[in-house]
Write a protein that holds these residues in place. Structure first.
Motif, mmCIF file in Angstrom:
data_model
loop_
_atom_site.group_PDB
_atom_site.id
_atom_site.type_symbol
_atom_site.label_atom_id
_atom_site.label_comp_id
_atom_site.label_asym_id
_atom_site.label_seq_id
_atom_site.Cartn_x
_atom_site.Cartn_y
_atom_site.Cartn_z
ATOM 1 N N THR A 111 0.836 -1.211 0.000
ATOM 2 C CA THR A 111 0.000 0.000 0.000
ATOM 3 C C THR A 111 0.868 1.258 0.000
ATOM 4 O OG1 THR A 111 -0.146 -0.002 2.414
ATOM 5 C CG2 THR A 111 -1.916 -1.123 1.197
ATOM 6 N N LYS A 112 2.169 1.095 0.233
ATOM 7 C CA LYS A 112 3.085 2.238 0.287
ATOM 8 C C LYS A 112 4.306 1.966 -0.580
ATOM 9 C CE LYS A 112 6.077 3.012 3.758
ATOM 10 N NZ LYS A 112 6.597 3.365 5.075
ATOM 11 N N VAL A 113 4.715 2.982 -1.340
ATOM 12 C CA VAL A 113 5.966 2.895 -2.086
ATOM 13 C C VAL A 113 6.960 3.799 -1.358
ATOM 14 C CG1 VAL A 113 7.118 3.199 -4.302
ATOM 15 C CG2 VAL A 113 4.705 2.537 -4.246
ATOM 16 N N PRO A 114 7.965 3.204 -0.699
ATOM 17 C CA PRO A 114 8.934 3.976 0.090
ATOM 18 C C PRO A 114 9.854 4.863 -0.752
ATOM 19 C CG PRO A 114 8.894 1.686 0.774
ATOM 20 C CD PRO A 114 8.143 1.772 -0.525
ATOM 21 N N LYS A 115 10.617 5.669 -0.060
ATOM 22 C CA LYS A 115 11.535 6.622 -0.685
ATOM 23 C C LYS A 115 12.455 5.955 -1.702
ATOM 24 C CE LYS A 115 11.868 9.828 3.178
ATOM 25 N NZ LYS A 115 12.788 10.449 4.141
ATOM 26 N N TYR A 116 12.507 6.542 -2.872
ATOM 27 C CA TYR A 116 13.444 6.190 -3.937
ATOM 28 C C TYR A 116 13.443 4.709 -4.328
ATOM 29 C CZ TYR A 116 14.884 10.925 -2.952
ATOM 30 O OH TYR A 116 14.865 12.283 -2.763
ATOM 31 N N THR A 134 0.084 5.524 -0.418
ATOM 32 C CA THR A 134 1.159 6.451 -0.087
ATOM 33 C C THR A 134 2.344 6.270 -1.029
ATOM 34 O OG1 THR A 134 0.561 6.284 2.257
ATOM 35 C CG2 THR A 134 2.722 7.207 1.765
ATOM 36 N N ILE A 135 2.840 7.370 -1.565
ATOM 37 C CA ILE A 135 4.059 7.360 -2.373
ATOM 38 C C ILE A 135 5.020 8.353 -1.735
ATOM 39 C CG2 ILE A 135 5.102 7.672 -4.637
ATOM 40 C CD1 ILE A 135 2.374 7.291 -5.891
ATOM 41 N N GLU A 136 6.158 7.848 -1.278
ATOM 42 C CA GLU A 136 7.119 8.695 -0.586
ATOM 43 C C GLU A 136 8.092 9.368 -1.558
ATOM 44 O OE1 GLU A 136 8.905 6.356 2.548
ATOM 45 O OE2 GLU A 136 7.092 6.508 3.770
ATOM 46 N N GLU A 137 8.853 10.263 -1.032
ATOM 47 C CA GLU A 137 9.812 11.088 -1.764
ATOM 48 C C GLU A 137 10.638 10.299 -2.777
ATOM 49 O OE1 GLU A 137 13.907 13.426 -0.520
ATOM 50 O OE2 GLU A 137 12.259 13.383 0.912
ATOM 51 N N GLY A 138 10.667 10.814 -4.016
ATOM 52 C CA GLY A 138 11.517 10.272 -5.062
ATOM 53 C C GLY A 138 11.256 8.842 -5.470
ATOM 54 N N VAL A 148 0.381 7.450 -15.536
ATOM 55 C CA VAL A 148 0.175 7.124 -14.131
ATOM 56 C C VAL A 148 -1.265 7.441 -13.748
ATOM 57 C CG1 VAL A 148 0.820 7.767 -11.780
ATOM 58 C CG2 VAL A 148 2.579 7.557 -13.527
ATOM 59 N N ASN A 149 -1.928 6.473 -13.103
ATOM 60 C CA ASN A 149 -3.264 6.687 -12.564
ATOM 61 C C ASN A 149 -3.193 6.389 -11.071
ATOM 62 O OD1 ASN A 149 -5.943 6.896 -11.945
ATOM 63 N ND2 ASN A 149 -6.603 5.158 -13.172
ATOM 64 N N LEU A 150 -3.478 7.402 -10.247
ATOM 65 C CA LEU A 150 -3.356 7.299 -8.795
ATOM 66 C C LEU A 150 -4.735 7.408 -8.153
ATOM 67 C CD1 LEU A 150 -0.387 9.830 -8.507
ATOM 68 C CD2 LEU A 150 -0.244 7.343 -8.696
ATOM 69 N N PRO A 151 -5.521 6.329 -8.193
ATOM 70 C CA PRO A 151 -6.913 6.408 -7.748
ATOM 71 C C PRO A 151 -7.106 6.638 -6.249
ATOM 72 C CG PRO A 151 -6.329 4.147 -8.208
ATOM 73 C CD PRO A 151 -5.167 4.995 -8.657
ATOM 74 N N LYS A 152 -6.151 6.216 -5.400
ATOM 75 C CA LYS A 152 -6.326 6.335 -3.948
ATOM 76 C C LYS A 152 -5.441 7.392 -3.298
ATOM 77 C CE LYS A 152 -7.689 1.577 -3.092
ATOM 78 N NZ LYS A 152 -7.437 0.404 -2.279
ATOM 79 N N ILE A 153 -4.486 7.891 -3.999
ATOM 80 C CA ILE A 153 -3.487 8.798 -3.428
ATOM 81 C C ILE A 153 -4.090 10.166 -3.132
ATOM 82 C CG2 ILE A 153 -1.239 9.894 -3.822
ATOM 83 C CD1 ILE A 153 -0.977 6.908 -3.758
ATOM 84 N N THR A 154 -3.844 10.673 -1.912
ATOM 85 C CA THR A 154 -4.286 12.028 -1.559
ATOM 86 C C THR A 154 -3.103 12.987 -1.426
ATOM 87 O OG1 THR A 154 -4.266 11.493 0.795
ATOM 88 C CG2 THR A 154 -6.363 11.240 -0.378
ATOM 89 N N SER A 155 -1.893 12.427 -1.269
ATOM 90 C CA SER A 155 -0.703 13.254 -1.128
ATOM 91 C C SER A 155 0.475 12.588 -1.832
ATOM 92 C CB SER A 155 -0.372 13.448 0.357
ATOM 93 O OG SER A 155 0.789 14.224 0.511
ATOM 94 N N ILE A 156 1.234 13.383 -2.563
ATOM 95 C CA ILE A 156 2.402 12.882 -3.282
ATOM 96 C C ILE A 156 3.631 13.567 -2.705
ATOM 97 C CG2 ILE A 156 3.572 12.771 -5.516
ATOM 98 C CD1 ILE A 156 0.832 12.830 -6.847
ATOM 99 N N GLY A 157 4.633 12.791 -2.352
ATOM 100 C CA GLY A 157 5.870 13.339 -1.813
ATOM 101 C C GLY A 157 6.661 14.101 -2.862
ATOM 102 N N VAL A 175 -5.764 13.686 -5.162
ATOM 103 C CA VAL A 175 -4.573 14.363 -4.629
ATOM 104 C C VAL A 175 -4.920 15.771 -4.167
ATOM 105 C CG1 VAL A 175 -2.298 15.302 -5.210
ATOM 106 C CG2 VAL A 175 -2.916 12.981 -5.877
ATOM 107 N N LYS A 176 -4.522 16.065 -2.923
ATOM 108 C CA LYS A 176 -4.741 17.393 -2.338
ATOM 109 C C LYS A 176 -3.430 18.131 -2.147
ATOM 110 C CE LYS A 176 -8.932 15.892 -0.042
ATOM 111 N NZ LYS A 176 -9.584 15.535 1.176
ATOM 112 N N THR A 177 -2.341 17.403 -1.973
ATOM 113 C CA THR A 177 -1.039 18.054 -1.784
ATOM 114 C C THR A 177 0.040 17.326 -2.595
ATOM 115 O OG1 THR A 177 -0.497 16.714 0.158
ATOM 116 C CG2 THR A 177 -1.577 18.819 0.555
ATOM 117 N N ILE A 178 0.954 18.122 -3.131
ATOM 118 C CA ILE A 178 2.092 17.589 -3.871
ATOM 119 C C ILE A 178 3.334 18.237 -3.280
ATOM 120 C CG2 ILE A 178 3.252 17.466 -6.116
ATOM 121 C CD1 ILE A 178 0.495 17.544 -7.429
ATOM 122 N N GLY A 179 4.338 17.400 -2.954
ATOM 123 C CA GLY A 179 5.590 17.904 -2.386
ATOM 124 C C GLY A 179 6.358 18.741 -3.392
#
Length: 181
Positions: A111-116, A134-138, A148-157, A175-179
């Motif tokens: 459910t999460k893609v960690p950093k890099y 969840t998609i973390e930084e880089g 890319v289709n991000l159906p569940k993501i609300t925030s992108i690192g 998506v509500k926020t993008i890093g």
């Protein structure tokens, strides 16, 4: 020079830092440039950090069906072309970073893609984001993604899709926020 390795079902110790029978230890084959193929024991659940990092000719891994955890940098700068990890629920950072030949990956339980995680996975043209929240930084910085289709993501690192030169379309309805990037 070592080209293939097959881990025994009876493996009780491999590398440094652990004696867990279901774990490939950290750094165990890090930098083995001649390694091409690995057959894991069917009961292996975890692979420690850097276990197969910097193995540019490692293209094939067998018996990944029962893996649940991959440590940091496990396949960093490896030659892995495709891999199925249906039960993996925990990935470290940079796991496939620099895996420039990675074309296909299956992560059914993540459910999460960690950093890099997929940084510079240059031929990874697609990824199933349907279960990812969840998609973390880089995470995909410099990857070969095309759409890319991000159906569940609300925030992108930050830097998640930075330097994705082939990316032509991004759908992110929630998506509500993008890093920053």
């Amino acid at each position: 020079s070592l080209k293939k390795i097959k881990f025994s079902k009876l493996m009780t110790f491999l590398g440094a830092g652990t004696s867990w029978s279901s774990t490939a230890s950290s750094y165990v084959l890090n930098g083995c440039t001649s390694l091409e193929e690995v057959t894991l024991s069917e009961g292996m659940k975890q692979i420690g950090k850097y276990a197969f990092a910097d193995c540019p000719n490692l293209t094939t891994i067998h018996n990944t069906a029962n893996l649940t955890t991959l440590g940091d940098n496990v396949f960093r700068n490896s030659g892995i072309v495709e891999i199925s990890l249906p039960k993996v629920t925990s990935l470290g950072t940079y796991v496939f970073s620099g895996a420039e030949r990675l074309e296909s990956i299956t992560l059914d339980s993540m459910t999460k893609v960690p950093k890099y995680t997929f940084q510079d996975a240059k031929v990874l043209a697609s990824f199933d984001f349907s279960k990812i929240s969840t998609i973390e930084e880089g995470a995909f910085k410099g990857a070969g993604l095309t759409e890319v289709n991000l159906p569940k993501i609300t925030s992108i690192g930050k830097e998640v899709f930075m330097d994705c030169e082939n990316l032509t379309k991004v759908e992110c309805p929630k998506v509500k926020t993008i890093g920053e990037s």
